[in-house]
Design a protein around this motif. Structure first.
Motif, PDB file in Angstrom:
ATOM      1  N   LYS A 109       0.829  -1.202   0.000  1.00  0.00           N
ATOM      2  CA  LYS A 109       0.000   0.000   0.000  1.00  0.00           C
ATOM      3  C   LYS A 109       0.869   1.260   0.000  1.00  0.00           C
ATOM      4  O   LYS A 109       1.996   1.260   0.487  1.00  0.00           O
ATOM      5  CB  LYS A 109      -0.921  -0.001   1.219  1.00  0.00           C
ATOM      6  CG  LYS A 109      -1.919  -1.145   1.241  1.00  0.00           C
ATOM      7  CD  LYS A 109      -2.843  -1.023   2.431  1.00  0.00           C
ATOM      8  CE  LYS A 109      -3.828  -2.184   2.495  1.00  0.00           C
ATOM      9  NZ  LYS A 109      -4.678  -2.244   1.288  1.00  0.00           N
ATOM     10  N   LEU A 110       0.298   2.315  -0.555  1.00  0.00           N
ATOM     11  CA  LEU A 110       0.924   3.627  -0.494  1.00  0.00           C
ATOM     12  C   LEU A 110       0.488   4.345   0.777  1.00  0.00           C
ATOM     13  O   LEU A 110      -0.560   4.021   1.338  1.00  0.00           O
ATOM     14  CB  LEU A 110       0.510   4.463  -1.707  1.00  0.00           C
ATOM     15  CG  LEU A 110       1.085   4.047  -3.063  1.00  0.00           C
ATOM     16  CD1 LEU A 110       0.383   4.799  -4.179  1.00  0.00           C
ATOM     17  CD2 LEU A 110       2.586   4.297  -3.114  1.00  0.00           C
ATOM     18  N   PRO A 111       1.257   5.311   1.226  1.00  0.00           N
ATOM     19  CA  PRO A 111       0.782   6.113   2.361  1.00  0.00           C
ATOM     20  C   PRO A 111      -0.499   6.826   1.958  1.00  0.00           C
ATOM     21  O   PRO A 111      -0.657   7.218   0.795  1.00  0.00           O
ATOM     22  CB  PRO A 111       1.933   7.104   2.597  1.00  0.00           C
ATOM     23  CG  PRO A 111       2.681   7.154   1.313  1.00  0.00           C
ATOM     24  CD  PRO A 111       2.562   5.771   0.734  1.00  0.00           C
ATOM     25  N   PRO A 112      -1.443   6.977   2.853  1.00  0.00           N
ATOM     26  CA  PRO A 112      -2.751   7.543   2.490  1.00  0.00           C
ATOM     27  C   PRO A 112      -2.657   8.991   2.045  1.00  0.00           C
ATOM     28  O   PRO A 112      -1.833   9.765   2.547  1.00  0.00           O
ATOM     29  CB  PRO A 112      -3.565   7.403   3.782  1.00  0.00           C
ATOM     30  CG  PRO A 112      -2.539   7.372   4.869  1.00  0.00           C
ATOM     31  CD  PRO A 112      -1.356   6.669   4.306  1.00  0.00           C
ATOM     32  N   TRP A 113      -3.505   9.338   1.084  1.00  0.00           N
ATOM     33  CA  TRP A 113      -3.628  10.726   0.659  1.00  0.00           C
ATOM     34  C   TRP A 113      -4.468  11.476   1.684  1.00  0.00           C
ATOM     35  O   TRP A 113      -5.422  10.939   2.241  1.00  0.00           O
ATOM     36  CB  TRP A 113      -4.295  10.804  -0.703  1.00  0.00           C
ATOM     37  CG  TRP A 113      -4.498  12.226  -1.180  1.00  0.00           C
ATOM     38  CD1 TRP A 113      -3.600  13.004  -1.830  1.00  0.00           C
ATOM     39  CD2 TRP A 113      -5.679  13.022  -1.025  1.00  0.00           C
ATOM     40  NE1 TRP A 113      -4.133  14.238  -2.106  1.00  0.00           N
ATOM     41  CE2 TRP A 113      -5.414  14.285  -1.613  1.00  0.00           C
ATOM     42  CE3 TRP A 113      -6.923  12.801  -0.443  1.00  0.00           C
ATOM     43  CZ2 TRP A 113      -6.369  15.304  -1.630  1.00  0.00           C
ATOM     44  CZ3 TRP A 113      -7.858  13.824  -0.468  1.00  0.00           C
ATOM     45  CH2 TRP A 113      -7.576  15.059  -1.054  1.00  0.00           C
ATOM     46  N   SER A 114      -4.105  12.714   1.950  1.00  0.00           N
ATOM     47  CA  SER A 114      -4.842  13.514   2.922  1.00  0.00           C
ATOM     48  C   SER A 114      -5.111  14.902   2.373  1.00  0.00           C
ATOM     49  O   SER A 114      -4.194  15.557   1.861  1.00  0.00           O
ATOM     50  CB  SER A 114      -4.048  13.637   4.230  1.00  0.00           C
ATOM     51  OG  SER A 114      -4.659  14.580   5.096  1.00  0.00           O
ATOM     52  N   LEU A 132       6.384   6.033   1.025  1.00  0.00           N
ATOM     53  CA  LEU A 132       6.726   5.825  -0.383  1.00  0.00           C
ATOM     54  C   LEU A 132       7.948   4.921  -0.512  1.00  0.00           C
ATOM     55  O   LEU A 132       7.998   4.046  -1.391  1.00  0.00           O
ATOM     56  CB  LEU A 132       6.991   7.170  -1.063  1.00  0.00           C
ATOM     57  CG  LEU A 132       5.801   8.128  -1.166  1.00  0.00           C
ATOM     58  CD1 LEU A 132       6.235   9.463  -1.759  1.00  0.00           C
ATOM     59  CD2 LEU A 132       4.660   7.525  -1.983  1.00  0.00           C
ATOM     60  N   GLN A 133       8.905   5.105   0.368  1.00  0.00           N
ATOM     61  CA  GLN A 133      10.109   4.267   0.339  1.00  0.00           C
ATOM     62  C   GLN A 133       9.774   2.821   0.690  1.00  0.00           C
ATOM     63  O   GLN A 133      10.262   1.885   0.035  1.00  0.00           O
ATOM     64  CB  GLN A 133      11.141   4.825   1.319  1.00  0.00           C
ATOM     65  CG  GLN A 133      12.446   4.051   1.345  1.00  0.00           C
ATOM     66  CD  GLN A 133      13.508   4.743   2.178  1.00  0.00           C
ATOM     67  OE1 GLN A 133      13.710   5.950   2.066  1.00  0.00           O
ATOM     68  NE2 GLN A 133      14.202   3.999   3.031  1.00  0.00           N
ATOM     69  N   GLU A 134       8.947   2.612   1.694  1.00  0.00           N
ATOM     70  CA  GLU A 134       8.544   1.259   2.066  1.00  0.00           C
ATOM     71  C   GLU A 134       7.770   0.590   0.936  1.00  0.00           C
ATOM     72  O   GLU A 134       7.906  -0.617   0.708  1.00  0.00           O
ATOM     73  CB  GLU A 134       7.695   1.299   3.336  1.00  0.00           C
ATOM     74  CG  GLU A 134       8.485   1.636   4.594  1.00  0.00           C
ATOM     75  CD  GLU A 134       7.598   1.738   5.825  1.00  0.00           C
ATOM     76  OE1 GLU A 134       6.387   1.408   5.707  1.00  0.00           O
ATOM     77  OE2 GLU A 134       8.097   2.145   6.888  1.00  0.00           O
ATOM     78  N   PHE A 135       6.959   1.362   0.232  1.00  0.00           N
ATOM     79  CA  PHE A 135       6.226   0.819  -0.909  1.00  0.00           C
ATOM     80  C   PHE A 135       7.197   0.250  -1.947  1.00  0.00           C
ATOM     81  O   PHE A 135       7.038  -0.882  -2.419  1.00  0.00           O
ATOM     82  CB  PHE A 135       5.362   1.920  -1.538  1.00  0.00           C
ATOM     83  CG  PHE A 135       4.789   1.557  -2.882  1.00  0.00           C
ATOM     84  CD1 PHE A 135       3.692   0.714  -2.983  1.00  0.00           C
ATOM     85  CD2 PHE A 135       5.356   2.059  -4.049  1.00  0.00           C
ATOM     86  CE1 PHE A 135       3.163   0.374  -4.225  1.00  0.00           C
ATOM     87  CE2 PHE A 135       4.837   1.740  -5.289  1.00  0.00           C
ATOM     88  CZ  PHE A 135       3.738   0.896  -5.369  1.00  0.00           C
ATOM     89  N   LEU A 136       8.219   1.014  -2.298  1.00  0.00           N
ATOM     90  CA  LEU A 136       9.196   0.554  -3.289  1.00  0.00           C
ATOM     91  C   LEU A 136       9.985  -0.647  -2.774  1.00  0.00           C
ATOM     92  O   LEU A 136      10.224  -1.609  -3.520  1.00  0.00           O
ATOM     93  CB  LEU A 136      10.153   1.691  -3.647  1.00  0.00           C
ATOM     94  CG  LEU A 136       9.551   2.860  -4.428  1.00  0.00           C
ATOM     95  CD1 LEU A 136      10.580   3.968  -4.612  1.00  0.00           C
ATOM     96  CD2 LEU A 136       9.007   2.415  -5.772  1.00  0.00           C
ATOM     97  N   GLU A 137      10.372  -0.611  -1.518  1.00  0.00           N
ATOM     98  CA  GLU A 137      11.134  -1.730  -0.953  1.00  0.00           C
ATOM     99  C   GLU A 137      10.331  -3.018  -1.004  1.00  0.00           C
ATOM    100  O   GLU A 137      10.881  -4.092  -1.292  1.00  0.00           O
ATOM    101  CB  GLU A 137      11.523  -1.406   0.489  1.00  0.00           C
ATOM    102  CG  GLU A 137      12.582  -0.324   0.614  1.00  0.00           C
ATOM    103  CD  GLU A 137      12.818   0.142   2.037  1.00  0.00           C
ATOM    104  OE1 GLU A 137      13.835   0.796   2.290  1.00  0.00           O
ATOM    105  OE2 GLU A 137      11.957  -0.158   2.903  1.00  0.00           O
TER     106      GLU A 137
END
Length: 233
Positions: A109-114, A132-137
């Motif tokens: 998942k991506l970090p939530p949009w706010s 975002l970095q965790e998403f790519l990892e």
């Protein structure tokens, strides 16, 4: 006499043990060298999302992008070190693309949009970059997702999202490999870059195409100097 024999036997045993020890060590050295060499060749992919910047699209609209720094020795990647800038909405596009290859795989998942995301709030900015970095990892952990050419263009070329789509479909004069190899760090001079652009596509915008307007990309406003509210687009 018996004492002499006993003494000689003990001495011979000691010599044999010493010889055996050195022989063992000699045979162990190449084994250890091989293990260390194998460890040094272990593939790794290091990614970092940093340096958020605010760009003015026009009088009323702005957007934020982030630098993606990639360092790897993996054969999966064309370049071993690369730096590109992408926005949150670019990440949303990438995740949507990867869904087509995911099949039964659960995508990270991506970090939530706010709607209340503010560049003045450093904690919010930090959480978004970490997300975002965790998403790519997590994407890198899946060989199927890692095989998508759009992911590689996203990470290692300066193509805009529109041009990534066209390039992945084979609708540009340059290949995926050429787009990556001739990204910013691959040009020997600005003249080479301009020549490549004019040969590739006839477009009002020059360059391989960043995901920001040509009129504003050279004058980003650092997020901590801005008093405007930034959104994810």
């Amino acid at each position: 006499m018996l004492l002499l024999v006993f003494y000689l036997e003990e001495k011979l045993d000691l010599q044999y043990n010493i010889f055996f020890f050195f022989t063992f060590c000699t045979e162990l050295v190449p084994v250890m060298d091989s293990i260390l060499e194998g460890l040094s060749k272990t593939e790794f992919v290091s990614v970092c999302v940093r340096d958020p910047r605010l760009h003015k699209d026009d009088r009323w609209h702005t957007h934020v992008d982030y630098e993606i720094c990639l360092h790897t020795n993996s054969m999966c990647f064309r370049k071993k070190t690369s730096y590109v800038r992408r926005s949150y909405s670019d990440f949303v596009w990438l995740r949507h693309c990867l869904e087509g290859n995911a099949l039964t795989i659960e995508l990270p998942k991506l970090p939530p949009w706010s709607p209340f995301f503010s560049l003045k709030n450093k904690e919010q900015v930090s959480k978004r970059m970490n997300g975002l970095q965790e998403f790519l990892e997590n994407v890198f952990q899946n060989p199927l997702l890692l095989s998508d050419s759009r992911l590689h263009l996203f990470l290692q070329s300066e193509l805009s999202i529109r041009r990534i789509e066209r390039c992945a479909l084979g609708k540009t004069r340059y290949t995926v490999a050429e787009a990556i190899q001739l990204s910013r760090s691959g040009y020997s001079s600005s003249e080479d870059k301009s020549s490549y652009d004019s040969d590739c596509e006839s477009s009002a915008s020059s360059g391989l195409g960043l995901s920001i307007d040509a009129t504003t990309r050279d004058s980003p406003v650092p997020f901590h100097h801005s008093n405007e509210r930034g959104f994810s687009n």
